[in-house]
Design an enzyme around this catalytic site. Sequence first.
Site, PDB file in Angstrom:
ATOM      1  N   GLU A 564       0.860  -1.193   0.000  1.00  0.00           N
ATOM      2  CA  GLU A 564       0.000   0.000   0.000  1.00  0.00           C
ATOM      3  C   GLU A 564       0.885   1.228   0.000  1.00  0.00           C
ATOM      4  O   GLU A 564       1.808   1.352   0.807  1.00  0.00           O
ATOM      5  CB  GLU A 564      -0.914   0.037   1.239  1.00  0.00           C
ATOM      6  CG  GLU A 564      -1.782   1.294   1.266  1.00  0.00           C
ATOM      7  CD  GLU A 564      -2.715   1.383   2.479  1.00  0.00           C
ATOM      8  OE1 GLU A 564      -2.675   0.486   3.350  1.00  0.00           O
ATOM      9  OE2 GLU A 564      -3.469   2.371   2.559  1.00  0.00           O
ATOM     10  N   ASN A 619      -4.453   4.896  -2.060  1.00  0.00           N
ATOM     11  CA  ASN A 619      -5.623   5.467  -1.380  1.00  0.00           C
ATOM     12  C   ASN A 619      -6.267   6.577  -2.217  1.00  0.00           C
ATOM     13  O   ASN A 619      -5.576   7.412  -2.803  1.00  0.00           O
ATOM     14  CB  ASN A 619      -5.217   6.055  -0.026  1.00  0.00           C
ATOM     15  CG  ASN A 619      -4.838   4.957   0.948  1.00  0.00           C
ATOM     16  OD1 ASN A 619      -5.690   4.203   1.405  1.00  0.00           O
ATOM     17  ND2 ASN A 619      -3.540   4.849   1.231  1.00  0.00           N
ATOM     18  N   GLU A 651      -8.058   2.117  -3.044  1.00  0.00           N
ATOM     19  CA  GLU A 651      -8.744   1.969  -1.756  1.00  0.00           C
ATOM     20  C   GLU A 651      -9.647   3.173  -1.532  1.00  0.00           C
ATOM     21  O   GLU A 651      -9.200   4.325  -1.597  1.00  0.00           O
ATOM     22  CB  GLU A 651      -7.716   1.900  -0.623  1.00  0.00           C
ATOM     23  CG  GLU A 651      -6.840   0.661  -0.707  1.00  0.00           C
ATOM     24  CD  GLU A 651      -5.981   0.472   0.553  1.00  0.00           C
ATOM     25  OE1 GLU A 651      -6.109   1.302   1.483  1.00  0.00           O
ATOM     26  OE2 GLU A 651      -5.196  -0.475   0.586  1.00  0.00           O
ATOM     27  N   ASP A 681     -11.840   0.479   2.193  1.00  0.00           N
ATOM     28  CA  ASP A 681     -10.882   0.773   3.265  1.00  0.00           C
ATOM     29  C   ASP A 681     -11.614   1.042   4.581  1.00  0.00           C
ATOM     30  O   ASP A 681     -12.781   1.403   4.580  1.00  0.00           O
ATOM     31  CB  ASP A 681     -10.071   2.025   2.856  1.00  0.00           C
ATOM     32  CG  ASP A 681      -8.702   2.049   3.528  1.00  0.00           C
ATOM     33  OD1 ASP A 681      -8.435   1.164   4.363  1.00  0.00           O
ATOM     34  OD2 ASP A 681      -7.908   2.954   3.188  1.00  0.00           O
ATOM     35  N   GLU A 738      -6.034  -4.831   8.934  1.00  0.00           N
ATOM     36  CA  GLU A 738      -5.005  -3.800   9.038  1.00  0.00           C
ATOM     37  C   GLU A 738      -4.493  -3.712  10.465  1.00  0.00           C
ATOM     38  O   GLU A 738      -5.180  -4.107  11.403  1.00  0.00           O
ATOM     39  CB  GLU A 738      -5.594  -2.433   8.680  1.00  0.00           C
ATOM     40  CG  GLU A 738      -5.928  -2.225   7.217  1.00  0.00           C
ATOM     41  CD  GLU A 738      -6.358  -0.795   6.982  1.00  0.00           C
ATOM     42  OE1 GLU A 738      -5.598  -0.059   6.333  1.00  0.00           O
ATOM     43  OE2 GLU A 738      -7.441  -0.396   7.460  1.00  0.00           O
TER      44      GLU A 738
END
Length: 783
Positions: A564, A619, A651, A681, A738
């Site tokens: 990520e 993101n 995300e 997310d 996460e």
Amino acid sequence: MRVVSCLVEDHNLLLVGLAAVVCVIGSIITMNLFKKMRSSRGLNRITWQFMAAAAGGASIWCTHFIAMLAWRPEVISTYEPVLTALSLIVAIGGCALSMFVGAFRFQTAPVLGGAIFGVAVSTMHYTGMLGLRTHAVLHFDMPYVVASMLLAAVLGMGAYTLAAYASPRYRMALSSAVMVLAIVSLHFTGMAALVVSPIGGVPDYSGVNDGFLAFGVAGVALLLLGSALASYVLHEQAQARERRRLKALLEGSVDGMVVEGRNGIMMFNKAFAELVGAADGTLHLSSIGSWIEDAQSMSDQTVVQSQLKTEAGEVIPVEVAVRADHGDSGESLRLFSVRDLRRRLEQERRIAFLARNDSLTSLPNRASFLEKLERMAHLHKHAPGFALLAIDLDRFKEVNDLYGHSVGDQLLVHIAGEMKAVIREGEFVARQGGDEFVAIVPLNNLSGQREEARAAAQRLREAIITPMQGEHTEMGCGASIGVALWPQDASETSILINNADLAMYRAKAALAEEICFYEKTMDEAVRQRRRVTQGLRDALENQEFELYYQPQVAVDTREITGYEALLRWRQKDGSFISPAEFIPVAEDTGLILPIGEWVLRRACEEAKHWDKPLRLAVNLSPVQLGHTDLPRLVHQVLIDTGFPPARLELEITETAMITDMARSTFILRQLKALGVSIAMDDFGTGYSSLSTLRAFPFDKIKLDRAFMGELEDNTQSRAIIRAVLSLGESLSIPVLAEGVETVDQLNFLREQGCDEVQGYLLGRPSRRALPLSQESVEIAKAG
Ligand code: C2E
Ligand code: CA
Ligand code: CA
């Protein structure tokens, strides 16, 4: 008897008749001309005076002269030319003088003028008689002379007085008749006074035939009178025409029009009659002052606002324009144009209202508020002063989105009404626009200002949140209120507004507090935000951003599946500012758009050079999703960098979708059509609604790291993790957990069948996409 016998016996009656005709016609014409002269001014008056005097003088003299020719004494007689001519001049001059005096404005002027007329007639008569040449001794019988002169004077006064004051209908007939009497009585009484004693001798008679002379004189007199009459008639006609034209002109106007003469209203149009609501007869010759206030004192060329009183007693506001003018005979006139102001005033009131009030809710608008605030600030220089309340509705946008704008409008009107109902004397509420309101609350209590202001804010808030009864449902919204106090919190009104807004933003952000007071520290927060905004701009230009990569690991194979990309902002001193701090600012200012684009492009470029073709997670901010160009942008970046779409995962959070689900899913579908995958997310923190998951086929659910921290000693968190994992399983969407920091957490997740993990335990975000460290490999295996 002597007068009568003198008339009948000593005169040729045919010629007497002729004299009478001349006298009657002459008198009528003279009196009409005199009337004309009396009502004229200036040059006109002089002209008419000249004509009247000429007509009058000629009538008197000709009557006298023809009557003299009708006289048949036993002696032949002739006329001495100089005295005869003099008598004519006396007649005309005397008439002129009598009319000049008789036409003055003071009341006894006609009497005086009439007397002068009488004297003039007498003087003419006896001057003429002195010009008589006969073979006889002429003797005047004094009592008759005096009587004749008195008669002439008295009847003259009568004629002039009647001409001035008799009722208009009979004025001309009466005054003319009395004038005839004056002339005739003088003449025949004067003739009766005459005693003729012939003295013999051959009469020297060589003159013309008296009859011819008489008709000749009468002819000339009538010619003269006729031309005077002609000009009089012509003039009357011209005036009538003029009046008709004026009337047509007046009627053509939409405003009320009035012509006022000496005796009152002479002319008016329909519009005026309708405005006043009175019959024509009532209006004619009435005084304009009885209809329009102060009309008498209005002078030429003025336009004034006044009031009109109708026949029914109603008072109408009017605008009156006045113009002084002269009629064509020189008399002074005033022209009034009267405009009904009711509609205009009504319109002006409406415009003024609209300029000061919000058209939807009728509350005062921003402009009124600013004015009021200035006044209040000026008035309250010292504590306790007043409180300024900045009010912002909560969830109003949702009502708008859900039920449409017209319902939103209804709700605003409802809220405004509720607020109006609860404000107290001296308090002021205005709509700023949209769903923002302001209130000004004067404070009285020096030691408890805050309590007082809070109480008022609470009262208003309760009014605002009173639900509105909709067609099928009740609806309403919340309110966040920020309070700033004058003069404590600001030295200027603009700062006061700003501070109330700051407090309101705080109230909006704080979940527990709906009413917040301004505090000095808020300024600091705002300044900080401003610094960050400027810093972000510079950072973008100066390339102060970097991307860090954090590995995502498959639980069963224990291998890295992807990374990520996480944004880092490196300060000059080498320290980092957390994205949690600057991303919200960037979103507020729109800077997230260029920053987000930079992130995507940079991540794709860097990931292209990785050793293994692993997945890259990037993101996306809700603001980016709201931007329609997102699919185009992603497409463009993929083309530009040559990065394979299948390796890219975007995300997004649930909050990004919730505001406009239809549009969001539409955009996500377009993105997915490019070949990229989409991950949800931070699942579990926001709405976590099943409908979001159903609305769009996500490729991955990322379980928020908040649950990891609580996993050890919170059975609820475990239950939720289990629930999410089984949800993913039943929907066939892989779940990534996460924030995995401990081996225990990893083990729990493995037991529960979690697909992937990400966290410090397996690798911190780092400048490069590093492989798993030896240590991490051990840990992963050990589990
Ligand atoms: P996020 O998307 O949930 O990103 C994961 C965050 O969790 C990252 O914080 C990461 O460093 C942190 N993290 C990872 N493993 C652990 C762990 O084991 N324990 C703990 N306590 N934290 C862990 P970071 O990098 O500070 O980012 C914070 C948030 O900023 C991100 O949350 C994301 O919402 C946003 N963000 C970061 N980079 C970008 C970006 O490029 N674009 C956008 N729009 N938002 C970004
Ligand atoms: Ca993320
Ligand atoms: Ca996350």
